[in-house]
Every structure is written in structure tokens, then in C-alpha cells.
Write a protein that holds these residues in place. Sequence first.
Motif, short mmCIF file in Angstrom:
data_model
loop_
_atom_site.label_atom_id
_atom_site.label_comp_id
_atom_site.label_asym_id
_atom_site.label_seq_id
_atom_site.Cartn_x
_atom_site.Cartn_y
_atom_site.Cartn_z
N LEU A 197 0.82 -1.21 0.00
CA LEU A 197 0.00 0.00 0.00
C LEU A 197 0.87 1.27 0.00
O LEU A 197 0.38 2.36 0.34
N GLY A 198 2.13 1.13 -0.39
CA GLY A 198 2.99 2.31 -0.47
C GLY A 198 3.33 2.90 0.89
O GLY A 198 3.32 4.10 1.08
N TRP A 199 3.67 2.01 1.84
CA TRP A 199 4.05 2.41 3.20
C TRP A 199 2.93 3.19 3.89
O TRP A 199 3.16 4.17 4.57
N GLU A 200 1.73 2.72 3.66
CA GLU A 200 0.59 3.26 4.40
C GLU A 200 -0.21 2.11 4.98
O GLU A 200 -0.27 1.03 4.41
N SER A 201 -0.87 2.37 6.10
CA SER A 201 -1.69 1.35 6.72
C SER A 201 -3.09 1.35 6.12
O SER A 201 -3.63 2.41 5.83
N PRO A 202 -3.69 0.17 5.94
CA PRO A 202 -5.12 0.17 5.64
C PRO A 202 -5.87 0.59 6.91
O PRO A 202 -5.26 0.68 7.98
N ASP A 203 -7.17 0.86 6.79
CA ASP A 203 -7.93 1.16 8.00
C ASP A 203 -8.10 -0.08 8.85
O ASP A 203 -8.15 -0.03 10.07
N ARG A 204 -8.22 -1.24 8.15
CA ARG A 204 -8.57 -2.46 8.88
C ARG A 204 -7.98 -3.69 8.18
O ARG A 204 -7.93 -3.75 6.95
N ILE A 205 -7.56 -4.66 8.98
CA ILE A 205 -7.18 -5.98 8.45
C ILE A 205 -8.13 -7.00 9.07
O ILE A 205 -8.32 -7.03 10.29
N ILE A 206 -8.75 -7.81 8.21
CA ILE A 206 -9.71 -8.82 8.69
C ILE A 206 -9.17 -10.21 8.36
O ILE A 206 -8.72 -10.45 7.24
N LEU A 207 -9.20 -11.11 9.34
CA LEU A 207 -8.73 -12.47 9.06
C LEU A 207 -9.43 -13.50 9.94
O LEU A 207 -9.95 -13.16 11.01
#
Length: 400
Positions: free
Chosen positions: A213-223
Motif C-alpha cells: 500500500l505504499g508504506w501506508e496502513s489500511p484502516d482495517r485488516i480482517i482475518l
Amino acid sequence: MIECVYCNERYDNDEIIYNCKKCGSVLEVSLDVNVSKDIFESRKDTLWKYKEFMPVDESKIVSLDEGGTPFCKCEKLSKELDVELYVKVEGSNPTGSFKDRGMSVGITKAMELGVDIVGCASTGNTSASLAAYAARAGFRCIVLLPSGKVALGKLAQAMFHGAEVLSVNGNFDEALEVVTQLALEKHLYLLNSINPYRLEGQKSIGFEIIHELGWESPDRIILPVGNAGNISAIWKGITEFYNAGYMKDKPMMTGIQAEGACPIVNAFRKNSRDMIPVENPETIATAIRIGAPVSSIKALSAIYDSNGYSETVTDDEILSAQKELAQKEGIGVEPASAASIAGLKKLVNQGEIDKGEKIVCVVTGHLLKDPQTAIDACAKPTQIDADIEKLRSILMKKPN
Ligand SMILES: *Cc1c(COP(=O)(O)O)cnc(C)c1O
Ligand SMILES: [Zn+2]
């Protein structure tokens, strides 16, 4: 340094240890890395791209080029759910699940330690992966599987790579208990996710998501959450990249469990860190059919510390999400993996997930791991003669 996550007692990196000797809690490898993120750019696309963050001897690496898995944007599902959805396709690892990341680092550590025999209890994928990496490294390999509850593809892999497969009359939790006892008596080196080196490999899923993501965090990771190692590992990776100053934010860690095997969700609903085991866990998603997750304390910390969430889904919701992902986006995953997509849909409907959130669902294993469940979910192929008239009439009809 190996450190207890509960009482912070410290142990040497080369001590063969699975639980804290003082308090019995789980352990993690702590490390201090200070490198510029630019060094990762020109390297081959495997988890060893981030080798500075892997606390093992580089000269002993056992690898099948795991990691560097596809990161696919899902346009149709994004539009339907009003979010920005990416899936991290872990079924593209060498043996078809994310377990390969953990095994590469775990088996490398086993080489360093000079052990002879490795082993695990498994719902299937851990045994498939361990069998392959043990073969590559030349170790004797013992795997304990819950009798009759392992998907066909996984069993085929464990046997074909030459593991000694023991079918246990009991569930995964019971199998893990006995193999852990064997490991404590030093008969074998245990490669379940209670081994902290396993999680060191699996944290690279977090690294790759951030890098992608180009050294950016997503808002959320779901697993999906079973034994709760992976959510703990991904959070550890995210935290390490954050502490290294590679990005500014962190994602909300969101763990999904099957309704019939949901001790983490039960604890979350009580806002507690104490997991009460589920006695007879049951779900069609055999990879997460686990009642007493060993990494529950780490997983609940990940969820609370990230302002995350935890929810259950039913087997029907899992199966329909599995089909939707396959038929709308072309991504074939095993049932447990689809729990992440089913959870996403449920949390959007509940209003827990905001419009426009940037979300990464980790889909953990390949469709072909469990061919029987896939076949059972479809109509039988139409039987025809090799006759052009009949074929024409079929093509004229609209599919149902
Ligand atoms: C192992 C596994 C899980 C569960 O991961 P945990 O680390 O045990 O929580 C989920 N999906 C698949 C396909 C797996 O193989
Ligand atoms: Zn301790």
C-alpha cells in the motif's frame, strides 16, 4: 531475546522453550531493528526480503520462496459493500497456505538448533507445510491429525511429502496437548504456532500489506482466527514497521471465528482478556475448528490495542462468501479463509465498518485444499453425448 508476553521474563534465543517457566504464558521473540526501508526495494519478492526482521541465522535459511503473495483489489465486492477491499491471497504460497511463512523461519531455527525430529498437531495446513519444509531440510517429521476432520488436499500433502502421519482419536486441541507433552520431554522440536519463531515468519504478511500500500496502513485488516497465531503475528509485524518509522498509522485488527468455535469472540464480547475454551468446537471450516487457542492472550491484545473487533459467522455465511469470492472475483479459497469475507459483510451490515474504509482481508488457504466441500457446493456437471445439436441447444439456454 525470547520474552514472556505476560510477566516479561527473558530467555536466550537458543533456548528450546514454548511456555514461560515462571508463569506458563506464551513467549515472543523481541528484536531491535534499525534499517532504512529503502533496502527492501531491489530484493526478490519472498518473505526473506525483510530478513533484517527475521531473528535467525541467514546462512541456515530453508526456503521455498514463500511470501510475496498476490494482493488483489476486489472491484465488485468493494462497490457492493461501499468499501475499498483488497485481499491478500495466501493460498499462493508453496504448499497453499500462509503456514509456509512460519515454517520457513521455524525450520531455519530448527537447523540452527541442530534438532533431528520435528513435529506438530494440525487441522491440516500446518502438517502439509511442515512435511514439505522438513523434507527440504532433511528432518524426520511426525504429524498428529484429528481423525476424519482433515480436508483431503492437506492430508495428501502431509503424506506425500513423507511425514509420519498419526490420526488421533480426538480433536485438534487434544492432539496439540499430547504433542506438546512429547516436545517438553524433548522427543521432538514442536512447530505449532506456540513456537515463537513460527510467528516471526507469519508477521511478514503485515510487512507485505504495508509495503504493497505504499508504506501506508489500511484502516482495517480482517482475518479468520483459529489458534490465534496469525492475527498475533500480523499485529507484531505491523507494530515493528510502525516502530521503525515506516508508516504513520496502524490498522484495526479484526478477527473472525466460526460460530461453533468462538472462544476469542466470547472473550471480546465481555471485554475480557481471559479466554474460556469451547469444549466441542464444530464448523465446516476445519482450519479454524479450535476450542482453546494457544495465542489467545496475544490475539486479544492485538484486537484491543488496535481498537479492533471480533465477530462470529455461521457455516452458511462462510460457504456463501467462499462462493461469492470465487464467482465474482475469481479468487478460490478454502472455507476458513472465506470467514474473513463473511465477517466483512456482516460488519458492514451491522454498521460496525464505515463507508469507504480501506480494508485488507487475508484469505489464508487455497480452494483445492478442500475439494470435497467445493464439489458438494455445486451442481453436478451435465452429462451429454459429443453431439453438436445438443451442445447448441445448451448454449442457447440461459444459465440459471
Ligand atoms: C491455520 C489456518 C487458519 C487459522 O490461523 P491461526 O493462526 O490458527 O489463527 C486459518 N485459515 C487457514 C487456511 C489456516 O490454515
Ligand atoms: Zn511469564
